[in-house]
Motif scaffolding. Structure first.
Motif, PDB file in Angstrom:
ATOM      1  N   PRO A  45       0.833  -1.211   0.000  1.00 14.99           N
ATOM      2  CA  PRO A  45       0.000   0.000   0.000  1.00 14.99           C
ATOM      3  C   PRO A  45       0.861   1.251   0.000  1.00 14.99           C
ATOM      4  CG  PRO A  45      -0.013  -1.027   2.159  1.00 14.99           C
ATOM      5  CD  PRO A  45       0.675  -1.982   1.239  1.00 14.99           C
ATOM      6  N   ARG A  46       0.565   2.158  -0.915  1.00 14.70           N
ATOM      7  CA  ARG A  46       1.296   3.419  -0.974  1.00 14.70           C
ATOM      8  C   ARG A  46       0.283   4.549  -0.768  1.00 14.70           C
ATOM      9  NH1 ARG A  46       3.516   0.732  -5.556  1.00 14.70           N
ATOM     10  NH2 ARG A  46       5.699   0.169  -5.279  1.00 14.70           N
ATOM     11  N   ALA A  47       0.657   5.526  -0.016  1.00 12.70           N
ATOM     12  CA  ALA A  47      -0.241   6.665   0.163  1.00 12.70           C
ATOM     13  C   ALA A  47       0.561   7.888   0.523  1.00 12.70           C
ATOM     14  CB  ALA A  47      -1.261   6.367   1.259  1.00 12.70           C
ATOM     15  N   SER A  48       0.119   9.031   0.106  1.00 12.58           N
ATOM     16  CA  SER A  48       0.685  10.312   0.531  1.00 12.58           C
ATOM     17  C   SER A  48      -0.358  10.973   1.404  1.00 12.58           C
ATOM     18  CB  SER A  48       1.015  11.191  -0.671  1.00 12.58           C
ATOM     19  OG  SER A  48       1.397  12.464  -0.236  1.00 12.58           O
ATOM     20  N   VAL A  49      -0.077  11.064   2.706  1.00 17.73           N
ATOM     21  CA  VAL A  49      -1.065  11.544   3.661  1.00 17.73           C
ATOM     22  C   VAL A  49      -1.469  12.980   3.351  1.00 17.73           C
ATOM     23  CG1 VAL A  49      -1.477  12.044   6.089  1.00 17.73           C
ATOM     24  CG2 VAL A  49      -0.244   9.990   5.440  1.00 17.73           C
ATOM     25  N   LEU A  50      -0.519  13.778   2.921  1.00 18.64           N
ATOM     26  CA  LEU A  50      -0.811  15.179   2.638  1.00 18.64           C
ATOM     27  C   LEU A  50      -1.671  15.336   1.399  1.00 18.64           C
ATOM     28  CD1 LEU A  50       2.683  16.761   3.408  1.00 18.64           C
ATOM     29  CD2 LEU A  50       0.644  16.756   4.849  1.00 18.64           C
ATOM     30  N   ALA A  51      -1.507  14.421   0.430  1.00 19.10           N
ATOM     31  CA  ALA A  51      -2.161  14.584  -0.859  1.00 19.10           C
ATOM     32  C   ALA A  51      -3.496  13.861  -0.943  1.00 19.10           C
ATOM     33  CB  ALA A  51      -1.244  14.085  -1.973  1.00 19.10           C
TER      34      ALA A  51
ATOM     35  N   ARG B 210     -10.656   8.544   3.312  1.00 16.96           N
ATOM     36  CA  ARG B 210     -10.438   7.339   2.516  1.00 16.96           C
ATOM     37  C   ARG B 210      -9.327   6.501   3.107  1.00 16.96           C
ATOM     38  NH1 ARG B 210      -7.166   6.137  -1.678  1.00 16.96           N
ATOM     39  NH2 ARG B 210      -6.480   8.292  -1.968  1.00 16.96           N
ATOM     40  N   LEU B 211      -8.277   7.163   3.577  1.00 23.23           N
ATOM     41  CA  LEU B 211      -7.179   6.432   4.210  1.00 23.23           C
ATOM     42  C   LEU B 211      -7.652   5.731   5.475  1.00 23.23           C
ATOM     43  CD1 LEU B 211      -4.211   8.964   3.874  1.00 23.23           C
ATOM     44  CD2 LEU B 211      -4.429   6.741   2.761  1.00 23.23           C
ATOM     45  N   ALA B 212      -8.443   6.423   6.238  1.00 21.87           N
ATOM     46  CA  ALA B 212      -8.941   5.827   7.473  1.00 21.87           C
ATOM     47  C   ALA B 212      -9.831   4.636   7.183  1.00 21.87           C
ATOM     48  CB  ALA B 212      -9.704   6.874   8.282  1.00 21.87           C
ATOM     49  N   ALA B 213     -10.689   4.768   6.158  1.00 20.23           N
ATOM     50  CA  ALA B 213     -11.572   3.661   5.790  1.00 20.23           C
ATOM     51  C   ALA B 213     -10.771   2.462   5.341  1.00 20.23           C
ATOM     52  CB  ALA B 213     -12.528   4.118   4.685  1.00 20.23           C
ATOM     53  N   ALA B 214      -9.702   2.703   4.567  1.00 20.04           N
ATOM     54  CA  ALA B 214      -8.861   1.605   4.084  1.00 20.04           C
ATOM     55  C   ALA B 214      -8.197   0.891   5.238  1.00 20.04           C
ATOM     56  CB  ALA B 214      -7.807   2.140   3.111  1.00 20.04           C
ATOM     57  N   ALA B 215      -7.919   1.612   6.308  1.00 23.97           N
ATOM     58  CA  ALA B 215      -7.253   1.009   7.466  1.00 23.97           C
ATOM     59  C   ALA B 215      -8.251   0.438   8.458  1.00 23.97           C
ATOM     60  CB  ALA B 215      -6.381   2.054   8.161  1.00 23.97           C
ATOM     61  N   GLY B 216      -9.556   0.565   8.143  1.00 27.04           N
ATOM     62  CA  GLY B 216     -10.574   0.048   9.049  1.00 27.04           C
ATOM     63  C   GLY B 216     -10.806   0.936  10.252  1.00 27.04           C
TER      64      GLY B 216
ATOM     65  N   GLN C  66      -9.492   9.656  14.137  1.00 26.42           N
ATOM     66  CA  GLN C  66      -8.509  10.158  13.190  1.00 26.42           C
ATOM     67  C   GLN C  66      -7.158  10.365  13.847  1.00 26.42           C
ATOM     68  OE1 GLN C  66      -9.906  13.635  11.237  1.00 26.42           O
ATOM     69  NE2 GLN C  66     -11.138  12.529   9.741  1.00 26.42           N
ATOM     70  N   ARG C  67      -7.185  10.746  15.121  1.00 28.33           N
ATOM     71  CA  ARG C  67      -5.924  11.002  15.805  1.00 28.33           C
ATOM     72  C   ARG C  67      -5.136   9.715  16.021  1.00 28.33           C
ATOM     73  NH1 ARG C  67      -9.140  14.728  18.728  1.00 28.33           N
ATOM     74  NH2 ARG C  67      -9.342  13.284  20.483  1.00 28.33           N
ATOM     75  N   LYS C  68      -5.807   8.562  15.868  1.00 30.39           N
ATOM     76  CA  LYS C  68      -5.119   7.289  16.034  1.00 30.39           C
ATOM     77  C   LYS C  68      -4.233   6.943  14.840  1.00 30.39           C
ATOM     78  CE  LYS C  68      -8.527   5.206  19.134  1.00 30.39           C
ATOM     79  NZ  LYS C  68      -9.473   4.077  19.329  1.00 30.39           N
ATOM     80  N   LYS C  69      -4.427   7.653  13.758  1.00 30.30           N
ATOM     81  CA  LYS C  69      -3.612   7.407  12.570  1.00 30.30           C
ATOM     82  C   LYS C  69      -2.202   7.942  12.813  1.00 30.30           C
ATOM     83  CE  LYS C  69      -3.233   6.209   8.188  1.00 30.30           C
ATOM     84  NZ  LYS C  69      -3.516   4.877   7.672  1.00 30.30           N
ATOM     85  N   VAL C  70      -1.206   7.085  12.589  1.00 29.22           N
ATOM     86  CA  VAL C  70       0.173   7.509  12.778  1.00 29.22           C
ATOM     87  C   VAL C  70       0.548   8.495  11.679  1.00 29.22           C
ATOM     88  CG1 VAL C  70       2.585   6.743  12.766  1.00 29.22           C
ATOM     89  CG2 VAL C  70       0.842   5.378  13.933  1.00 29.22           C
ATOM     90  N   MET C  71       1.062   9.652  12.059  1.00 25.32           N
ATOM     91  CA  MET C  71       1.383  10.675  11.081  1.00 25.32           C
ATOM     92  C   MET C  71       2.888  10.837  10.874  1.00 25.32           C
ATOM     93  SD  MET C  71      -1.585  11.495  10.126  1.00 25.32           S
ATOM     94  CE  MET C  71      -1.287  12.947   9.142  1.00 25.32           C
TER      95      MET C  71
ATOM     96  N   ASN D 107       1.055   4.200   6.838  1.00 23.19           N
ATOM     97  CA  ASN D 107      -0.176   3.414   6.864  1.00 23.19           C
ATOM     98  C   ASN D 107      -0.407   2.714   8.193  1.00 23.19           C
ATOM     99  OD1 ASN D 107      -1.264   3.495   3.940  1.00 23.19           O
ATOM    100  ND2 ASN D 107       0.925   3.130   3.731  1.00 23.19           N
ATOM    101  N   SER D 108       0.237   3.191   9.228  1.00 25.64           N
ATOM    102  CA  SER D 108       0.098   2.577  10.540  1.00 25.64           C
ATOM    103  C   SER D 108      -0.954   3.305  11.372  1.00 25.64           C
ATOM    104  CB  SER D 108       1.445   2.607  11.267  1.00 25.64           C
ATOM    105  OG  SER D 108       1.360   1.982  12.529  1.00 25.64           O
ATOM    106  N   VAL D 109      -1.504   2.586  12.352  1.00 28.45           N
ATOM    107  CA  VAL D 109      -2.428   3.189  13.312  1.00 28.45           C
ATOM    108  C   VAL D 109      -1.918   2.877  14.715  1.00 28.45           C
ATOM    109  CG1 VAL D 109      -4.447   3.056  11.812  1.00 28.45           C
ATOM    110  CG2 VAL D 109      -3.893   1.125  13.295  1.00 28.45           C
ATOM    111  N   TYR D 110      -2.296   3.723  15.684  1.00 27.68           N
ATOM    112  CA  TYR D 110      -1.902   3.484  17.063  1.00 27.68           C
ATOM    113  C   TYR D 110      -2.710   2.332  17.656  1.00 27.68           C
ATOM    114  CZ  TYR D 110       0.626   7.918  16.971  1.00 27.68           C
ATOM    115  OH  TYR D 110       1.492   8.926  16.673  1.00 27.68           O
TER     116      TYR D 110
END
Length: 432
Positions: A11-17, A22-28, A36-41, A47-50
């Protein structure tokens, strides 16, 4: 042509772009402000979550092995039936027999002291399927068990023999060990002995292709043993980060010289490493020539059309010794080898498929085996009679203009050879 081939994609993603929802949905993960704050930035893990669980990751689900035919030559899914002509299929099959004949003759020649070294491809003949899927202009970087690729591209039996004998017609001018083939005409880089050096070289060549917009790719072959070298990791990371159109083809044949794969690495083979580097990856049955063909064809499409590297791990079994410098009976039983040869032979699988198509009969095998061996022996006898390359060739092809120090050395050698012709056996060497 319809092929059901699915490559494992990192999986490739650019968080800023990209859209955070959609990113959150893909990660479940839900799209509430709290979740949203659980998403590792952090930029190093997009693509990691806390998690509140203290848990170490040691493995993931094993990557499946793509297969078209079973061991009896039956196509398992009609949608994967290879769409090749009778002529194409028979050309591949004849080359498998020719490779076997050449290996048998040259292996025995080394044992008789007529050449210095040799490596066979017994058990790995399905590699020819990868050659059939490539464009002739794709640049090949081999390791040392890719004679079948060269054979399919049109390298003649005479050229194989001349190289192994290092005679005056050897394209390498007698400067390499046997089986270190190379030919500019067929876009096959000369093989070198140091393990894995070709991997970063292939990535670099592919990067140049991308810059040139040539719509070709580099193809790099190596064994699972080479994947333990640092060059493997440097080459794959370079290709991934720069977007290089290169296919990395790993022949995982079970043994790196005398080291079985179970003692060489942990984890899910070599394929899992490709995903770790963000590379499209597939594992295939390396004894199934049509699985190899389909995977390579799909991999080339990704590499050329999208400028992305691809890793193919072809699972196979080395029936022969590693080389004439090896005795595999010291680390595996003869029964193991015999059982593998009977249970899963790439040539037998291909023959069974041809017979089901009505393109071959069992009786044809005797003739093709006989004619292949006769052709190899003719070329063998002719190559053995040729002289060695001219001594003067050792000073060529390094410098555009020979520096003074080498001019002096050449003059000294010429004087010595002229003074002691019998000692240097000058009649065994060609005149320049």
């Amino acid at each position: 042509m319809r092929w059901h081939v699915q490559l494992c994609k990192h999986p490739r993603a650019s968080v800023l772009a990209q859209d955070s929802a959609r990113l959150a949905a893909a990660a479940g993960v839900s799209t509430t402000s709290t979740a949203q704050r659980k998403k590792v930035m952090f930029p190093g893990a997009l693509n990691s979550v806390y998690t509140h669980k203290l848990q170490f990751a040691s493995n993931v689900e094993s990557i499946p092995t793509y297969q078209v035919m079973d061991t009896d030559g039956n196509v398992l899914d009609a949608a994967n039936e290879p769409q090749v002509s009778r002529e194409e299929a028979l050309y591949i099959y004849r080359n498998m027999h020719m490779l076997n004949a050449m290996d048998q003759v040259l292996y025995e020649a080394q044992r008789q002291g007529r050449i210095s070294f040799y490596m066979t491809s017994f058990g790995e003949e399905a590699l020819i399927g990868s050659a059939a899927a490539l464009d002739s202009n794709d640049l090949v970087f081999g390791q040392y068990r890719e004679a079948g690729v060269l054979l399919h591209r049109g390298f003649t039996i005479e050229q194989f023999m001349n190289q192994c004998y290092s005679n005056e017609r050897d394209l390498g001018k007698g400067r390499q060990m046997p089986v270190h083939y190379g030919t500019r005409e067929l876009n096959f880089q000369t093989i070198s002995s140091p393990l894995a050096t070709q991997i970063p070289q292939a990535a670099g060549a592919a990067y140049a292709m991308r810059r040139d917009g040539s719509k070709q790719c580099a193809v790099c072959y190596f064994g699972e043993g080479a994947a333990s070298e640092g060059d493997f990791h440097a080459g794959l990371n370079m290709a991934a980060t720069l977007g290089c159109p290169v296919i990395f083809y790993c022949r995982n044949n079970g043994y790196a010289i005398s080291t079985p794969s179970v003692e060489q690495y942990r984890g899910d083979g070599i394929a899992s490493r490709g995903i770790g580097y963000g590379i499209d990856t597939i594992r295939v049955d390396g004894n199934d020539i049509w699985a190899v063909y389909a995977a390579t064809k799909a991999a080339r499409k990704i590499a050329v059309e999208h400028n992305r590297p691809v890793l193919i791990e072809a699972m196979t079994y080395r029936v022969s010794h590693h080389s004439t410098s090896d005795d595999s009976s010291a680390y595996r039983s003869k029964k193991e080898v015999e059982d593998w040869s009977k249970r899963d032979n790439p040539v037998s699988r291909m023959r069974a498929w041809l017979e089901r198509k009505g393109w071959w009969t069992m009786g044809d095998d005797a003739e093709i085996t006989k004619s292949a061996k006769a052709e190899v022996l003719r070329a063998f006898a002719a190559a053995e009679k040729l002289k060695k390359p001219s001594i003067g060739l050792m000073f060529e092809d390094v410098y555009d203009e020979l520096p003074p120090v080498l001019e002096r050395e050449r003059s000294e050698i010429e004087a010595l050879v002229k003074k002691y012709p019998d000692y240097y056996q000058v009649n065994d060497f060609a005149r320049k």
